[in-house]
Design a protein around this motif. Structure first.
Motif, PDB file in Angstrom:
ATOM      1  N   GLU A   1      -6.790 -41.011 -62.226  1.00  0.00           N
ATOM      2  CA  GLU A   1      -5.747 -41.970 -61.822  1.00  0.00           C
ATOM      3  C   GLU A   1      -6.232 -42.847 -60.677  1.00  0.00           C
ATOM      4  O   GLU A   1      -6.054 -44.069 -60.688  1.00  0.00           O
ATOM      5  N   ALA A   2      -6.850 -42.229 -59.695  1.00  0.00           N
ATOM      6  CA  ALA A   2      -7.330 -42.983 -58.532  1.00  0.00           C
ATOM      7  C   ALA A   2      -8.408 -43.991 -58.944  1.00  0.00           C
ATOM      8  O   ALA A   2      -8.449 -45.118 -58.421  1.00  0.00           O
ATOM      9  N   GLU A   3      -9.268 -43.603 -59.872  1.00  0.00           N
ATOM     10  CA  GLU A   3     -10.289 -44.539 -60.359  1.00  0.00           C
ATOM     11  C   GLU A   3      -9.659 -45.711 -61.101  1.00  0.00           C
ATOM     12  O   GLU A   3     -10.079 -46.858 -60.926  1.00  0.00           O
ATOM     13  N   ARG A   4      -8.635 -45.433 -61.922  1.00  0.00           N
ATOM     14  CA  ARG A   4      -7.933 -46.514 -62.640  1.00  0.00           C
ATOM     15  C   ARG A   4      -7.288 -47.479 -61.674  1.00  0.00           C
ATOM     16  O   ARG A   4      -7.269 -48.680 -61.887  1.00  0.00           O
ATOM     17  N   GLU A   5      -6.727 -46.940 -60.594  1.00  0.00           N
ATOM     18  CA  GLU A   5      -6.010 -47.760 -59.625  1.00  0.00           C
ATOM     19  C   GLU A   5      -6.929 -48.407 -58.589  1.00  0.00           C
ATOM     20  O   GLU A   5      -6.484 -49.229 -57.799  1.00  0.00           O
TER      21      GLU A   5
ATOM     22  N   ASN B   1      -5.703 -30.429 -62.218  1.00  0.00           N
ATOM     23  CA  ASN B   1      -4.884 -31.438 -61.555  1.00  0.00           C
ATOM     24  C   ASN B   1      -5.758 -32.407 -60.762  1.00  0.00           C
ATOM     25  O   ASN B   1      -5.512 -33.621 -60.770  1.00  0.00           O
ATOM     26  N   LEU B   2      -6.769 -31.893 -60.087  1.00  0.00           N
ATOM     27  CA  LEU B   2      -7.670 -32.755 -59.335  1.00  0.00           C
ATOM     28  C   LEU B   2      -8.416 -33.718 -60.251  1.00  0.00           C
ATOM     29  O   LEU B   2      -8.582 -34.904 -59.916  1.00  0.00           O
TER      30      LEU B   2
ATOM     31  N   GLY C   1     -12.281 -38.382 -51.559  1.00  0.00           N
ATOM     32  CA  GLY C   1     -11.623 -37.194 -51.018  1.00  0.00           C
ATOM     33  C   GLY C   1     -11.285 -36.183 -52.094  1.00  0.00           C
ATOM     34  O   GLY C   1     -11.463 -34.973 -51.911  1.00  0.00           O
ATOM     35  N   LEU C   2     -10.811 -36.676 -53.234  1.00  0.00           N
ATOM     36  CA  LEU C   2     -10.474 -35.780 -54.340  1.00  0.00           C
ATOM     37  C   LEU C   2     -11.715 -35.107 -54.915  1.00  0.00           C
ATOM     38  O   LEU C   2     -11.672 -33.945 -55.321  1.00  0.00           O
ATOM     39  N   LYS C   3     -12.828 -35.830 -54.935  1.00  0.00           N
ATOM     40  CA  LYS C   3     -14.074 -35.237 -55.435  1.00  0.00           C
ATOM     41  C   LYS C   3     -14.543 -34.102 -54.534  1.00  0.00           C
ATOM     42  O   LYS C   3     -15.072 -33.101 -55.015  1.00  0.00           O
ATOM     43  N   VAL C   4     -14.344 -34.257 -53.229  1.00  0.00           N
ATOM     44  CA  VAL C   4     -14.687 -33.180 -52.300  1.00  0.00           C
ATOM     45  C   VAL C   4     -13.813 -31.959 -52.587  1.00  0.00           C
ATOM     46  O   VAL C   4     -14.297 -30.820 -52.650  1.00  0.00           O
TER      47      VAL C   4
END
Length: 63
Positions: A14-18, A7-8, A26-29
């Motif tokens: 998604e965050a990179e696309r947006e 899920n991460l 934060g998600l990478k952490v």
């Protein structure tokens, strides 16, 4: 834990696309933490099983 990791990964994509750069960091952490936990679980499951053998009774115990 694997579902959380997957899920991460999807949320990072998604965050990179947006273009949500702060969210990506934060998600990478969180992803690094999830991967570390999975590695800990994997190491724990690979530990060797120790055979204790079958218990026996001493002749004096039967009296």
């Amino acid at each position: 834990m694997e579902e959380i990791r997957d899920n991460l990964v999807a949320r990072i994509a998604e965050a990179e696309r947006e273009g949500w750069l702060g969210e990506v960091e934060g998600l990478k952490v969180s992803l690094a933490g999830a991967e570390d936990k999975l590695a800990q679980i994997d190491r724990q499951s690979q530990k060797a099983t120790i055979s204790l053998g079958m218990p026996t009774t001493r002749s004096g115990d039967l009296e």
